[in-house]
Design a protein around this motif. Structure first.
Motif, PDB file in Angstrom:
ATOM      1  N   CYS A  94       0.860  -1.193   0.000  1.00 28.95           N
ATOM      2  CA  CYS A  94       0.000   0.000   0.000  1.00 28.95           C
ATOM      3  C   CYS A  94       0.886   1.230   0.000  1.00 28.95           C
ATOM      4  N   LEU A  95       0.799   2.016  -1.061  1.00 29.89           N
ATOM      5  CA  LEU A  95       1.628   3.199  -1.252  1.00 29.89           C
ATOM      6  C   LEU A  95       0.773   4.448  -1.158  1.00 29.89           C
ATOM      7  N   GLU A  96       1.310   5.494  -0.551  1.00 29.85           N
ATOM      8  CA  GLU A  96       0.556   6.749  -0.466  1.00 29.85           C
ATOM      9  C   GLU A  96       1.075   7.743  -1.498  1.00 29.85           C
ATOM     10  N   ILE A  97       0.137   8.416  -2.169  1.00 39.00           N
ATOM     11  CA  ILE A  97       0.483   9.404  -3.191  1.00 39.00           C
ATOM     12  C   ILE A  97      -0.303  10.684  -2.895  1.00 39.00           C
ATOM     13  N   ASP A  98       0.373  11.747  -2.514  1.00 42.95           N
ATOM     14  CA  ASP A  98      -0.270  13.050  -2.288  1.00 42.95           C
ATOM     15  C   ASP A  98      -0.291  13.810  -3.609  1.00 42.95           C
ATOM     16  N   CYS A  99      -1.475  14.089  -4.133  1.00 44.17           N
ATOM     17  CA  CYS A  99      -1.630  14.644  -5.477  1.00 44.17           C
ATOM     18  C   CYS A  99      -2.127  16.093  -5.422  1.00 44.17           C
ATOM     19  N   TRP A 100      -1.443  16.966  -6.161  1.00 44.66           N
ATOM     20  CA  TRP A 100      -1.797  18.385  -6.204  1.00 44.66           C
ATOM     21  C   TRP A 100      -1.735  18.881  -7.646  1.00 44.66           C
ATOM     22  N   ASP A 101      -2.450  19.973  -7.931  1.00 40.49           N
ATOM     23  CA  ASP A 101      -2.386  20.576  -9.262  1.00 40.49           C
ATOM     24  C   ASP A 101      -0.966  21.050  -9.551  1.00 40.49           C
ATOM     25  N   GLY A 102      -0.485  20.718 -10.740  1.00 42.50           N
ATOM     26  CA  GLY A 102       0.831  21.176 -11.173  1.00 42.50           C
ATOM     27  C   GLY A 102       0.713  22.069 -12.393  1.00 42.50           C
ATOM     28  N   VAL A 140      -1.419  -4.385  -5.245  1.00 43.53           N
ATOM     29  CA  VAL A 140      -0.891  -3.123  -4.736  1.00 43.53           C
ATOM     30  C   VAL A 140      -2.039  -2.131  -4.646  1.00 43.53           C
ATOM     31  N   VAL A 141      -2.117  -1.417  -3.520  1.00 43.00           N
ATOM     32  CA  VAL A 141      -3.148  -0.390  -3.325  1.00 43.00           C
ATOM     33  C   VAL A 141      -2.486   0.980  -3.381  1.00 43.00           C
ATOM     34  N   LEU A 142      -2.993   1.855  -4.250  1.00 42.78           N
ATOM     35  CA  LEU A 142      -2.511   3.230  -4.331  1.00 42.78           C
ATOM     36  C   LEU A 142      -3.448   4.110  -3.513  1.00 42.78           C
ATOM     37  N   SER A 143      -2.966   4.554  -2.359  1.00 40.61           N
ATOM     38  CA  SER A 143      -3.767   5.385  -1.462  1.00 40.61           C
ATOM     39  C   SER A 143      -3.565   6.849  -1.856  1.00 40.61           C
ATOM     40  N   LEU A 144      -4.560   7.418  -2.534  1.00 37.76           N
ATOM     41  CA  LEU A 144      -4.444   8.783  -3.051  1.00 37.76           C
ATOM     42  C   LEU A 144      -4.907   9.802  -2.007  1.00 37.76           C
ATOM     43  N   GLU A 145      -4.027  10.754  -1.701  1.00 41.16           N
ATOM     44  CA  GLU A 145      -4.431  11.961  -0.977  1.00 41.16           C
ATOM     45  C   GLU A 145      -4.687  12.993  -2.070  1.00 41.16           C
ATOM     46  N   ASN A 146      -5.921  13.109  -2.485  1.00 40.38           N
ATOM     47  CA  ASN A 146      -6.255  13.816  -3.719  1.00 40.38           C
ATOM     48  C   ASN A 146      -6.686  15.254  -3.443  1.00 40.38           C
ATOM     49  N   HIS A 147      -5.828  16.204  -3.851  1.00 44.86           N
ATOM     50  CA  HIS A 147      -6.147  17.627  -3.680  1.00 44.86           C
ATOM     51  C   HIS A 147      -6.252  18.330  -5.036  1.00 44.86           C
ATOM     52  N   CYS A 148      -6.387  17.557  -6.094  1.00 46.25           N
ATOM     53  CA  CYS A 148      -6.372  18.128  -7.448  1.00 46.25           C
ATOM     54  C   CYS A 148      -7.738  18.657  -7.869  1.00 46.25           C
ATOM     55  N   SER A 149      -7.720  19.593  -8.801  1.00 46.55           N
ATOM     56  CA  SER A 149      -8.951  20.091  -9.421  1.00 46.55           C
ATOM     57  C   SER A 149      -9.541  18.987 -10.289  1.00 46.55           C
ATOM     58  N   PRO A 150     -10.836  19.076 -10.603  1.00 43.76           N
ATOM     59  CA  PRO A 150     -11.460  18.037 -11.437  1.00 43.76           C
ATOM     60  C   PRO A 150     -10.731  17.788 -12.753  1.00 43.76           C
ATOM     61  N   HIS A 151     -10.262  18.862 -13.386  1.00 42.15           N
ATOM     62  CA  HIS A 151      -9.588  18.688 -14.675  1.00 42.15           C
ATOM     63  C   HIS A 151      -8.319  17.852 -14.517  1.00 42.15           C
ATOM     64  N   GLN A 152      -7.515  18.171 -13.487  1.00 43.79           N
ATOM     65  CA  GLN A 152      -6.285  17.406 -13.307  1.00 43.79           C
ATOM     66  C   GLN A 152      -6.576  16.010 -12.738  1.00 43.79           C
ATOM     67  N   GLN A 153      -7.713  15.835 -12.096  1.00 49.01           N
ATOM     68  CA  GLN A 153      -8.126  14.481 -11.719  1.00 49.01           C
ATOM     69  C   GLN A 153      -8.378  13.627 -12.964  1.00 49.01           C
ATOM     70  N   GLU A 154      -8.955  14.244 -13.988  1.00 50.06           N
ATOM     71  CA  GLU A 154      -9.160  13.522 -15.244  1.00 50.06           C
ATOM     72  C   GLU A 154      -7.830  13.101 -15.849  1.00 50.06           C
ATOM     73  N   ILE A 155      -6.838  13.972 -15.725  1.00 50.88           N
ATOM     74  CA  ILE A 155      -5.499  13.637 -16.227  1.00 50.88           C
ATOM     75  C   ILE A 155      -4.906  12.495 -15.411  1.00 50.88           C
ATOM     76  N   MET A 156      -5.121  12.527 -14.096  1.00 51.14           N
ATOM     77  CA  MET A 156      -4.668  11.423 -13.244  1.00 51.14           C
ATOM     78  C   MET A 156      -5.289  10.105 -13.697  1.00 51.14           C
ATOM     79  N   ALA A 252     -13.889  14.152 -10.197  1.00 53.85           N
ATOM     80  CA  ALA A 252     -14.154  13.809 -11.595  1.00 53.85           C
ATOM     81  C   ALA A 252     -14.604  12.355 -11.667  1.00 53.85           C
ATOM     82  N   LEU A 253     -15.683  12.105 -12.389  1.00 51.72           N
ATOM     83  CA  LEU A 253     -16.206  10.737 -12.475  1.00 51.72           C
ATOM     84  C   LEU A 253     -15.199   9.777 -13.084  1.00 51.72           C
ATOM     85  N   GLU A 254     -14.339  10.289 -13.974  1.00 51.00           N
ATOM     86  CA  GLU A 254     -13.321   9.423 -14.567  1.00 51.00           C
ATOM     87  C   GLU A 254     -12.423   8.801 -13.502  1.00 51.00           C
TER      88      GLU A 254
END
Length: 510
Positions: A94-102, A140-156, A252-254
């Motif tokens: 289980c890995l943690e990934i903190d995600c932010w708009d870039g 493998v579990v990807l534990s997302l700390e998701n702080h991204c905007s919907p648009h960049q969530q779609e990119i994720m 984002a629904l995606e």
């Protein structure tokens, strides 16, 4: 030992052919045998996957890391892809990934509101794709700390799908529509742990439809990584606490539809979970809150972890990336007890020692006392009428790492339920770290052997201050071979100190 086994040992280790033919062994052959892998303390059978891997995911301890991208402190310093590669090579699942708009529409990974450096989300996923199944075939579990905007969530979401391909679990398994699947059923799969909109059934209905640009807003009571009880530490740094008690988050629904069996859900208490939580929803609980629950409501906690995957993460004030002792949360059945893998010390020794078992695959079937509600187990009130007696004779050491004083001693520590936690130590051998001899016997009473870890620590006595660490070895009690055994020693950072070792005699009831 049977004659057949004895004969095999003679044939393998005796160097003189004439002696072999007489089915005998010289001192040289015996020494070769005693220094071989066949005489190590760790059982050969535990080096392979031997446990039943067909239980639901909630029935397993899962090797888990916290802020996997960090390789030093939590406030400054580098974020590095090596954090993910290193954790996966060690069997972390289980890995943690903190995600932010870039910038340039590229999501980034770093510790938000700090000065840690940033790495691209897509390169993180590329590294994970490369190393995911190096040490283990299990999911493998990807534990997302998701702080991204919907648009960049779609990119994720696009990155996850294009890079991971068929290894990404993006649909319900046919045999598990309404229950958590097993590690066996999820072999070579990568799961996304994140907030999710709606139910699995609604996701299935949307499969195949065009979801681009569809966004759903939901309410989240507070930041997952913010623990109200951290305020007791009197830390008021805005870098540490984005104190958003109630906020609207847009998903984002995606990305939402890539979350199947690992939906992140705010923990609102055991009663609430019992009434409303779905099988695919899991909780993250801060160390301080979890510790209070484990002390005050241990049976309720175990009942909760019988059904739902629960992740524990370090308190925010651990800015130096220090770790808590994971045993206290394993004792109540928490599956994902997340640690800072980059920080050596006792907590990581326990983590590494525990997950040596079952072939180092990163999944350990929890003992029955944590899986069977009828047993009504509590680690704080456990009374076993037939406790196990563990006897260890610490005989000698060999080529212990050199130190300033060379006055070695050995600590034997037991970690498990509170009644079992104890330690004993040998006398000090003066001026001899090369071949110290202790020949001392220690006896331990173990009430829950299936929960116990044994840690051997070699130190040298200091005249002022704490003793100097020389090496250690940690393993589950039930993975210990009986009889005369060799214990390899490892450094603080986990490096093998071969030929440094201890020689012991071990006996216990099974």
């Amino acid at each position: 030992m049977s004659k057949t086994i004895a004969s095999e040992i003679i044939q393998k280790y005796e160097p003189i052919e004439e002696v072999k033919k007489q089915h005998q062994m010289t001192i040289e052959g015996f020494i070769r045998y005693m220094n071989s892998n066949d005489c190590l303390l760790f059982k050969k059978g535990c080096k392979h996957v031997y446990q039943d891997m067909t239980h639901p995911l909630s029935d397993y301890f899962i090797s888990s890391s916290h802020n996997t991208y960090l390789i030093s402190g939590q406030l400054i310093g580098p974020s590095d892809l090596w954090g993910y590669a290193s954790a996966l090579v060690k069997g972390c699942r289980c890995l943690e990934i903190d995600c932010w708009d870039g910038s340039q529409n590229e999501p980034v990974v770093y510790h938000g509101h700090t000065l840690t450096s940033k790495i691209l989300f897509k390169t993180v996923i590329q590294v994970i794709n490369k190393y995911a199944f190096t040490a283990s075939d299990y999911p493998v579990v990807l534990s997302l700390e998701n702080h991204c905007s919907p648009h960049q969530q779609e990119i994720m979401a696009s990155n996850l799908q294009s890079i991971l391909g068929d290894t990404l679990l993006s649909d319900v398994l046919e045999k598990f529509p309404n229950e958590l699947p097993s590690p066996e059923a999820l072999k070579f799969k990568i799961l996304v742990k994140n907030k999710k909109i709606g139910t699995i059934e609604e996701t299935i209905k949307r499969l195949g439809n065009d979801k681009h640009g569809q966004i759903v807003e939901c309410e989240e009571e507070e930041d997952e990584e913010y623990d109200e009880e951290d305020s007791e530490e009197h830390i008021n740094s805005p870098m540490l606490f984005p104190k958003t008690k109630t906020r609207k988050i847009k998903i984002a629904l995606e990305l939402s539809d890539l979350v199947i069996y690992t939906k992140s859900e705010k923990f609102k208490g055991f009663r609430h979970a019992q009434l409303y939580q779905k099988f695919n929803e899991n909780n993250s609980i801060g160390e301080l809150h979890a510790r209070k629950l484990s002390k005050q409501k241990a049976r309720e906690f175990i009942s909760h972890t019988n059904s739902f995957i629960t992740r524990i993460y370090p308190k925010a004030t651990r800015t130096d990336s220090s770790n808590y002792i994971p045993q206290e949360f394993w004792n109540v059945g928490c599956q994902m007890v997340a640690l800072n893998f980059q920080t050596p010390g006792l907590p990581m020794d326990l983590q590494n020692g525990k997950f040596l078992d079952n072939g180092g695959c990163g999944y350990l079937l929890k003992p029955e006392i944590l899986r069977n509600p009828k047993l009504n187990f509590s680690p704080n009130e456990f009374k076993e009428y037939n406790p196990t007696t563990l006897l260890i004779r610490l005989i000698s050491g060999f080529q212990l790492p050199p130190s300033y004083r060379n006055d070695p001693l050995v600590l034997i520590e037991i970690y498990g339920i509170p009644d079992d936690q104890t330690k004993q130590q040998t006398r000090v051998v003066r001026k001899n770290a090369f071949t110290p001899r202790w020949n001392e016997t220690f006896t331990f009473t173990i009430h829950a052997p299936e929960m116990a870890l044994v840690r051997f620590v070699a130190e040298t006595q200091a005249t002022i201050g704490s003793n100097e660490f020389l090496g250690q070895y940690t393993l589950p009690l039930l993975c210990m071979n009986k009889g005369y055994r060799t214990i390899p020693l490892f450094s603080k950072t986990g490096d093998d100190l071969d030929p440094a070792s201890l020689f012991v005699y071990v006996w216990y009831h099974e």
